[in-house]
Enzyme design. Structure first.
Site, PDB file in Angstrom:
ATOM      1  N   LYS A  64       8.967  -1.161 -31.947  1.00 31.57           N
ATOM      2  CA  LYS A  64       7.292  -0.628 -31.913  1.00 31.57           C
ATOM      3  C   LYS A  64       6.850  -0.014 -33.226  1.00 31.57           C
ATOM      4  CE  LYS A  64       8.227   3.833 -31.387  1.00 31.57           C
ATOM      5  NZ  LYS A  64       8.019   4.836 -32.255  1.00 31.57           N
TER       6      LYS A  64
ATOM      7  N   PRO B 199      15.357  -1.624 -37.463  1.00 30.99           N
ATOM      8  CA  PRO B 199      16.124  -0.712 -38.227  1.00 30.99           C
ATOM      9  C   PRO B 199      16.732   0.556 -37.427  1.00 30.99           C
ATOM     10  CG  PRO B 199      14.137  -1.489 -39.279  1.00 30.99           C
ATOM     11  CD  PRO B 199      13.932  -2.044 -38.104  1.00 30.99           C
ATOM     12  N   VAL B 200      17.992   0.918 -37.855  1.00 31.78           N
ATOM     13  CA  VAL B 200      18.448   1.920 -37.018  1.00 31.78           C
ATOM     14  C   VAL B 200      18.039   3.103 -37.251  1.00 31.78           C
ATOM     15  CG1 VAL B 200      20.966   2.895 -36.444  1.00 31.78           C
ATOM     16  CG2 VAL B 200      20.692   0.457 -36.808  1.00 31.78           C
ATOM     17  N   ALA B 201      17.681   4.181 -36.485  1.00 32.82           N
ATOM     18  CA  ALA B 201      17.278   5.310 -36.602  1.00 32.82           C
ATOM     19  C   ALA B 201      15.962   5.449 -37.641  1.00 32.82           C
ATOM     20  CB  ALA B 201      18.183   6.432 -37.206  1.00 32.82           C
TER      21      ALA B 201
ATOM     22  N   MET C 227      11.397   3.434 -35.225  1.00 35.03           N
ATOM     23  CA  MET C 227      10.935   2.193 -34.533  1.00 35.03           C
ATOM     24  C   MET C 227      11.318   1.923 -33.266  1.00 35.03           C
ATOM     25  SD  MET C 227      10.595  -0.421 -37.592  1.00 35.03           S
ATOM     26  CE  MET C 227       9.445  -1.596 -36.769  1.00 35.03           C
ATOM     27  N   ALA C 228      12.205   2.918 -32.555  1.00 37.73           N
ATOM     28  CA  ALA C 228      12.612   2.920 -31.118  1.00 37.73           C
ATOM     29  C   ALA C 228      13.475   1.766 -30.871  1.00 37.73           C
ATOM     30  CB  ALA C 228      11.331   2.617 -30.365  1.00 37.73           C
ATOM     31  N   GLY C 229      14.285   1.333 -31.957  1.00 34.83           N
ATOM     32  CA  GLY C 229      15.542   0.493 -31.660  1.00 34.83           C
ATOM     33  C   GLY C 229      16.384   0.797 -30.579  1.00 34.83           C
ATOM     34  N   GLY C 230      16.680   1.999 -30.518  1.00 33.78           N
ATOM     35  CA  GLY C 230      17.771   2.526 -29.380  1.00 33.78           C
ATOM     36  C   GLY C 230      16.845   2.501 -28.049  1.00 33.78           C
TER      37      GLY C 230
ATOM     38  N   ALA D  84      14.591   0.295 -27.285  1.00 38.88           N
ATOM     39  CA  ALA D  84      14.706  -1.029 -26.873  1.00 38.88           C
ATOM     40  C   ALA D  84      16.140  -1.397 -26.163  1.00 38.88           C
ATOM     41  CB  ALA D  84      14.246  -1.825 -28.282  1.00 38.88           C
TER      42      ALA D  84
ATOM     43  N   ASP E 225      10.214   6.837 -25.453  1.00 33.12           N
ATOM     44  CA  ASP E 225       9.759   5.363 -26.000  1.00 33.12           C
ATOM     45  C   ASP E 225      10.200   4.170 -24.921  1.00 33.12           C
ATOM     46  OD1 ASP E 225       8.400   6.626 -27.987  1.00 33.12           O
ATOM     47  OD2 ASP E 225      10.093   6.539 -29.572  1.00 33.12           O
TER      48      ASP E 225
END
Ligand code: C5P
Length: 313
Positions: A19, A107-109, A112-115, A117, A149
């Site tokens: 996001k 992208p990690v950390a 963009m709230a990858g973790g 997701a 998130d």
């Protein structure tokens, strides 16, 4: 002679999006250690893909990861996906026995709230794998306990978030917006950025309850599908904090602006910089400028809004 191959273990695959916060307004630190937020999320078509595979009883949770920067992702209980599997198992009264494979597309950390997701995808995946049949509301309640998130990664599209960012109302949008992201090899910690925000604003600096009054133009731009107006309305209260921790991001923003970005700013708590482009072609041109100027460790062209966590066939 016949070979009796063992049946493959049942597994399910789920995709959940990263996001960008189109607007992020932050209030004063509360006693619970969080800041009240008023934010407008947009999901973008960069996806985390989680595969959940059944394992023998008592095997517990295991995590494997692949994708860019996979080496930065923890494989233990500190991974939000692990805690998502445990939370869902506890909720339905099962043992958390599952092998999770995370294919990283966000992208990690990077803010963009990858973790988050991964956690949202894990909830949907384990619900399907264990045939728990939870409603979206049940999943959203579990998601909110995992992190601010996570509920949005379940929901996707574009939504207003209040509370810690977890109370969501879908927002109307028209058409597609073209985004390009400049990611950095070294992430920024969300709590550290919020801590710098507190230092910069001082005890009396931030408002008690940030509101959406100042985002009327942004909401109108979304409804009209007007990328130029959206670019002018982008806002992030955490940007000054992220820039004070990473001054070099100023240049990343400047390079995008010089390449004609409709807006360029820090995404969430950073260090990823988001730029809004006129078209996919223009997004590629901004990405090329970042690469040429060495202003990003990796560049990601995409669009929004994108769907929320969803089972793959
Ligand atoms: O909610 P989440 O676990 O993603 O947040 C990580 C940390 O970021 C929190 O422990 C808190 O320090 C900070 N945070 C905050 N206010 C928010 C969201 C996060 O201070 N609304």
């Amino acid at each position: 002679m016949t070979h009796l191959a063992a049946a493959p273990s049942p597994s399910v695959r789920v995709r959940a999006p990263g996001k960008v916060n189109l607007s992020l307004r932050v209030g004063a630190l509360q006693d619970d250690g969080h800041h009240p937020l008023s934010t407008i999320f947009q999901a973008v078509s960069l996806y985390e893909e989680v595969t959940a595979t059944q394992v023998p009883e008592g095997a517990g949770v295991t995590i494997t990861v692949d994708g860019p920067q996979a080496d930065l992702v923890p494989l233990d209980r500190t991974n939000l996906a692990w805690r998502a599997a445990e939370a869902l198992a506890a909720h339905v009264g099962m043992a958390p026995d599952v092998a999770l494979h995370l294919a990283k597309g966000v992208p990690v950390a990077g803010g963009m709230a990858g973790g988050s997701a991964d956690a949202a995808a894990t909830l949907v995946a384990c619900d399907a794998l264990w045939q728990a049949g939870l409603s979206r509301d049940d999943l959203a309640a579990l998601a909110a306990d995992l992190g601010a998130d996570v509920p949005f990664a379940l929901l996707g599209h574009t939504a207003v978030g209040t509370g810690r960012g977890h109370l969501l109302t879908p927002a109307m949008t028209r058409g597609e917006f073209h985004w390009v992201f400049a990611a950095q090899a070294e992430g920024l910690s969300t709590p550290v950025v919020f801590g710098r925000f507190d230092e910069l604003t001082g005890p009396a600096g931030a408002v008690e309850e940030p509101g959406l009054e100042e985002d009327t133009a942004l909401m109108q731009a979304l409804r009209a599908g007007d990328a130029v107006a959206l670019g002018q309305a982008l806002h992030n209260d955490l940007q000054a904090a992220a820039l004070s921790l990473r001054p070099e991001l100023e240049r990343t923003i400047d390079v995008a602006t010089e390449a004609g970005a409709l807006g360029a700013f820090v995404s969430g708590s950073g260090p990823t910089v988001a730029a809004l482009a006129r078209s996919r072609q223009h997004a590629l041109a901004i990405a090329a400028s970042w690469t040429a100027e060495g202003a990003a460790d990796s560049v990601w062209c995409t669009s929004g809004p994108a769907h929320g966590a969803r089972l793959l066939p």
